[in-house]
Design a protein around this motif. Structure first.
Motif, PDB file in Angstrom:
ATOM      1  N   GLY A  19      -7.809  -3.430  -5.499  1.00 53.81           N
ATOM      2  CA  GLY A  19      -8.949  -3.773  -6.333  1.00 53.81           C
ATOM      3  C   GLY A  19      -9.705  -4.986  -5.836  1.00 53.81           C
ATOM      4  N   ALA A  20     -10.126  -5.824  -6.783  1.00 58.93           N
ATOM      5  CA  ALA A  20     -10.949  -6.991  -6.451  1.00 58.93           C
ATOM      6  C   ALA A  20     -10.129  -8.225  -6.103  1.00 58.93           C
ATOM      7  CB  ALA A  20     -11.874  -7.307  -7.634  1.00 58.93           C
ATOM      8  N   TYR A  21      -8.797  -8.126  -6.158  1.00 54.64           N
ATOM      9  CA  TYR A  21      -7.974  -9.325  -5.942  1.00 54.64           C
ATOM     10  C   TYR A  21      -8.127  -9.911  -4.536  1.00 54.64           C
ATOM     11  CZ  TYR A  21      -6.054  -8.291 -10.495  1.00 54.64           C
ATOM     12  OH  TYR A  21      -5.924  -8.061 -11.852  1.00 54.64           O
ATOM     13  N   PRO A  22      -8.129  -9.112  -3.464  1.00 57.11           N
ATOM     14  CA  PRO A  22      -8.331  -9.726  -2.145  1.00 57.11           C
ATOM     15  C   PRO A  22      -9.683 -10.443  -2.030  1.00 57.11           C
ATOM     16  CG  PRO A  22      -7.373  -7.549  -1.904  1.00 57.11           C
ATOM     17  CD  PRO A  22      -7.767  -7.680  -3.343  1.00 57.11           C
ATOM     18  N   ALA A  23     -10.748  -9.826  -2.546  1.00 63.07           N
ATOM     19  CA  ALA A  23     -12.068 -10.465  -2.482  1.00 63.07           C
ATOM     20  C   ALA A  23     -12.090 -11.760  -3.287  1.00 63.07           C
ATOM     21  CB  ALA A  23     -13.148  -9.508  -2.983  1.00 63.07           C
ATOM     22  N   ALA A  24     -11.412 -11.761  -4.432  1.00 65.50           N
ATOM     23  CA  ALA A  24     -11.357 -12.970  -5.251  1.00 65.50           C
ATOM     24  C   ALA A  24     -10.607 -14.092  -4.531  1.00 65.50           C
ATOM     25  CB  ALA A  24     -10.692 -12.667  -6.587  1.00 65.50           C
ATOM     26  N   MET A  25      -9.534 -13.737  -3.813  1.00 65.65           N
ATOM     27  CA  MET A  25      -8.810 -14.755  -3.053  1.00 65.65           C
ATOM     28  C   MET A  25      -9.658 -15.266  -1.886  1.00 65.65           C
ATOM     29  SD  MET A  25      -5.062 -14.688  -1.175  1.00 65.65           S
ATOM     30  CE  MET A  25      -4.042 -14.871  -2.639  1.00 65.65           C
ATOM     31  N   ARG A  26     -10.364 -14.380  -1.211  1.00 64.91           N
ATOM     32  CA  ARG A  26     -11.246 -14.820  -0.117  1.00 64.91           C
ATOM     33  C   ARG A  26     -12.288 -15.815  -0.631  1.00 64.91           C
ATOM     34  NH1 ARG A  26     -11.555  -8.823   0.789  1.00 64.91           N
ATOM     35  NH2 ARG A  26      -9.808  -8.360   2.200  1.00 64.91           N
ATOM     36  N   ALA A  27     -12.868 -15.498  -1.778  1.00 63.14           N
ATOM     37  CA  ALA A  27     -13.882 -16.381  -2.346  1.00 63.14           C
ATOM     38  C   ALA A  27     -13.297 -17.741  -2.701  1.00 63.14           C
ATOM     39  CB  ALA A  27     -14.510 -15.732  -3.580  1.00 63.14           C
ATOM     40  N   LEU A  28     -12.103 -17.741  -3.271  1.00 63.09           N
ATOM     41  CA  LEU A  28     -11.456 -19.000  -3.638  1.00 63.09           C
ATOM     42  C   LEU A  28     -11.116 -19.820  -2.401  1.00 63.09           C
ATOM     43  CD1 LEU A  28     -10.247 -20.794  -5.877  1.00 63.09           C
ATOM     44  CD2 LEU A  28      -8.086 -19.597  -5.499  1.00 63.09           C
ATOM     45  N   ALA A  29     -10.615 -19.164  -1.354  1.00 62.01           N
ATOM     46  CA  ALA A  29     -10.284 -19.880  -0.123  1.00 62.01           C
ATOM     47  C   ALA A  29     -11.523 -20.570   0.444  1.00 62.01           C
ATOM     48  CB  ALA A  29      -9.698 -18.914   0.902  1.00 62.01           C
ATOM     49  N   GLU A  46     -14.195 -21.485  -1.253  1.00 59.21           N
ATOM     50  CA  GLU A  46     -14.598 -22.542  -2.187  1.00 59.21           C
ATOM     51  C   GLU A  46     -13.734 -23.787  -2.053  1.00 59.21           C
ATOM     52  OE1 GLU A  46     -14.494 -23.195  -7.037  1.00 59.21           O
ATOM     53  OE2 GLU A  46     -14.760 -21.164  -6.235  1.00 59.21           O
ATOM     54  N   GLU A  47     -12.430 -23.585  -1.874  1.00 59.91           N
ATOM     55  CA  GLU A  47     -11.490 -24.702  -1.829  1.00 59.91           C
ATOM     56  C   GLU A  47     -11.256 -25.233  -0.418  1.00 59.91           C
ATOM     57  OE1 GLU A  47     -10.025 -26.340  -4.229  1.00 59.91           O
ATOM     58  OE2 GLU A  47     -10.689 -25.137  -5.945  1.00 59.91           O
ATOM     59  N   GLY A  48     -11.812 -24.570   0.596  1.00 66.19           N
ATOM     60  CA  GLY A  48     -11.574 -25.004   1.975  1.00 66.19           C
ATOM     61  C   GLY A  48     -10.138 -24.814   2.407  1.00 66.19           C
ATOM     62  N   TYR A  58      -6.826 -15.161 -12.314  1.00 68.90           N
ATOM     63  CA  TYR A  58      -6.179 -15.094 -10.994  1.00 68.90           C
ATOM     64  C   TYR A  58      -6.553 -16.316 -10.160  1.00 68.90           C
ATOM     65  CZ  TYR A  58      -5.063 -13.037  -6.351  1.00 68.90           C
ATOM     66  OH  TYR A  58      -4.577 -12.773  -5.089  1.00 68.90           O
ATOM     67  N   GLN A  59      -7.843 -16.610 -10.093  1.00 65.55           N
ATOM     68  CA  GLN A  59      -8.270 -17.779  -9.325  1.00 65.55           C
ATOM     69  C   GLN A  59      -7.771 -19.073  -9.951  1.00 65.55           C
ATOM     70  OE1 GLN A  59     -12.561 -17.324  -8.963  1.00 65.55           O
ATOM     71  NE2 GLN A  59     -12.315 -16.371  -6.952  1.00 65.55           N
ATOM     72  N   GLU A  60      -7.722 -19.121 -11.277  1.00 68.23           N
ATOM     73  CA  GLU A  60      -7.234 -20.340 -11.936  1.00 68.23           C
ATOM     74  C   GLU A  60      -5.776 -20.600 -11.598  1.00 68.23           C
ATOM     75  OE1 GLU A  60      -8.041 -19.522 -16.012  1.00 68.23           O
ATOM     76  OE2 GLU A  60     -10.228 -19.581 -15.727  1.00 68.23           O
ATOM     77  N   TYR A  61      -4.955 -19.556 -11.594  1.00 69.83           N
ATOM     78  CA  TYR A  61      -3.547 -19.753 -11.226  1.00 69.83           C
ATOM     79  C   TYR A  61      -3.413 -20.110  -9.749  1.00 69.83           C
ATOM     80  CZ  TYR A  61      -1.686 -18.315 -15.732  1.00 69.83           C
ATOM     81  OH  TYR A  61      -1.358 -18.268 -17.067  1.00 69.83           O
ATOM     82  N   LEU A  62      -4.163 -19.446  -8.882  1.00 68.42           N
ATOM     83  CA  LEU A  62      -4.085 -19.770  -7.456  1.00 68.42           C
ATOM     84  C   LEU A  62      -4.458 -21.227  -7.199  1.00 68.42           C
ATOM     85  CD1 LEU A  62      -5.602 -16.576  -5.775  1.00 68.42           C
ATOM     86  CD2 LEU A  62      -3.187 -17.224  -5.922  1.00 68.42           C
TER      87      LEU A  62
END
Length: 278
Positions: free
Chosen positions: A172-182, A184-186, A132-136
């Motif tokens: 599930g964990a998808y919102p938390a994973a997107m928050r973490a990616l945001a 990380e990537e600024g 998910y994070q890789e595609y985002l």
């Protein structure tokens, strides 16, 4: 996805920044004296945001209502499509098509999660903290390569309540994973999942029903048997979510107040229009 499509997608996602400064990309359309194209808000997403045909009315994606909250100098290009995940949107070539229309200074809003949860489907399912994070990241890189601003948007919540009336998270964990990616990537994050869950809690089970695609038999000719859909919206729900999105664009500093309107004003459901084709 074929090798040719993969090669095409890779080439476009890695375009040098210098290409984004050419006259053909800085202005809309081809030839002719129309002046600079308006700044555009592009939406990559799924059925919760997507434009709907007249045959689906009154089902409404929140992207259909977003223009009512943006200043007229901004336009919305809604590329969201029913049933797509962060993965399938890319592998069908849809990110390539979106990026072809992106110009410097545009915004690219990215909302996926509902269909990424469908891990039994290899065409759509992703793992929150890996694929998910890789595609985002591909959306983020593609927007930045075009000198546009990527904005990650956690998925809007479904209508789910416990027996005591507590609104329940469903993503599930998808919102938390997107928050973490945001972080990380600024990248700016519009936390639509948290905002919508809080709003559904305020409204309660009965108050949310008119926002979602709940229809009595015979109420809509497009849904003669009625509907009890706790994921997709009627016009009132799409307007509510679009308003949340616009407010978040302001609160997160993505857009200034001058680029927004009607944040606290009524937007009648009658303003919604559906396309004539599927």
């Amino acid at each position: 996805m074929s090798i040719t499509r993969r090669q095409t997608a890779t080439a476009l996602l890695t375009l040098p920044l210098a290409l984004a400064a050419t006259p053909a990309l800085a202005h809309g359309g081809g030839g002719g004296g129309g002046g600079p194209r308006p700044r555009t808000v592009h939406i990559a997403g799924d059925s919760t945001a997507a434009p709907k045909p007249a045959s689906a009315a009154p089902e409404t994606g929140w992207g259909m209502a977003l223009p009512f909250f943006l200043a007229p100098r901004l336009r919305v290009a809604n590329h969201a499509v029913n049933g797509r995940s962060s993965k399938s949107f890319i592998e069908e070539g849809r990110l390539v098509a979106l990026l072809a229309d992106v110009r410097p200074g545009d915004l690219v809003l990215v909302q996926f999660g509902h269909n990424d949860q469908k891990t039994e489907d290899p065409a759509r399912g992703t793992d929150p903290y890996t694929t998910y994070q890789e595609y985002l990241r591909q959306y983020v890189k593609g927007a930045r390569a075009r000198r546009a601003r990527p904005v990650l948007v956690t998925s809007v919540e479904r209508r789910r309540f416990a027996a005591d009336g507590t609104a329940l998270p469903s993503l599930g964990a998808y919102p938390a994973a997107m928050r973490a990616l945001a972080a990380e990537e600024g990248v700016p994050l519009l936390d639509l999942q948290a905002l919508s869950l809080a709003r559904w809690q305020e409204l309660g089970p009965d108050g949310t029903e008119p926002y979602f695609l709940w229809l009595a038999p015979g109420e809509s000719p497009n849904h003669p048997e009625g509907a009890q859909d706790n994921t997709h919206f009627r016009p009132a729900g799409a307007v509510e979510v679009a308003r949340m999105t616009a407010r978040a664009l302001l609160d997160e500093g993505v857009l200034p107040a001058r680029d927004l309107r009607r944040l606290d004003a009524p937007v009648p459901a009658e303003w919604i229009s559906w396309s004539g084709t599927a």
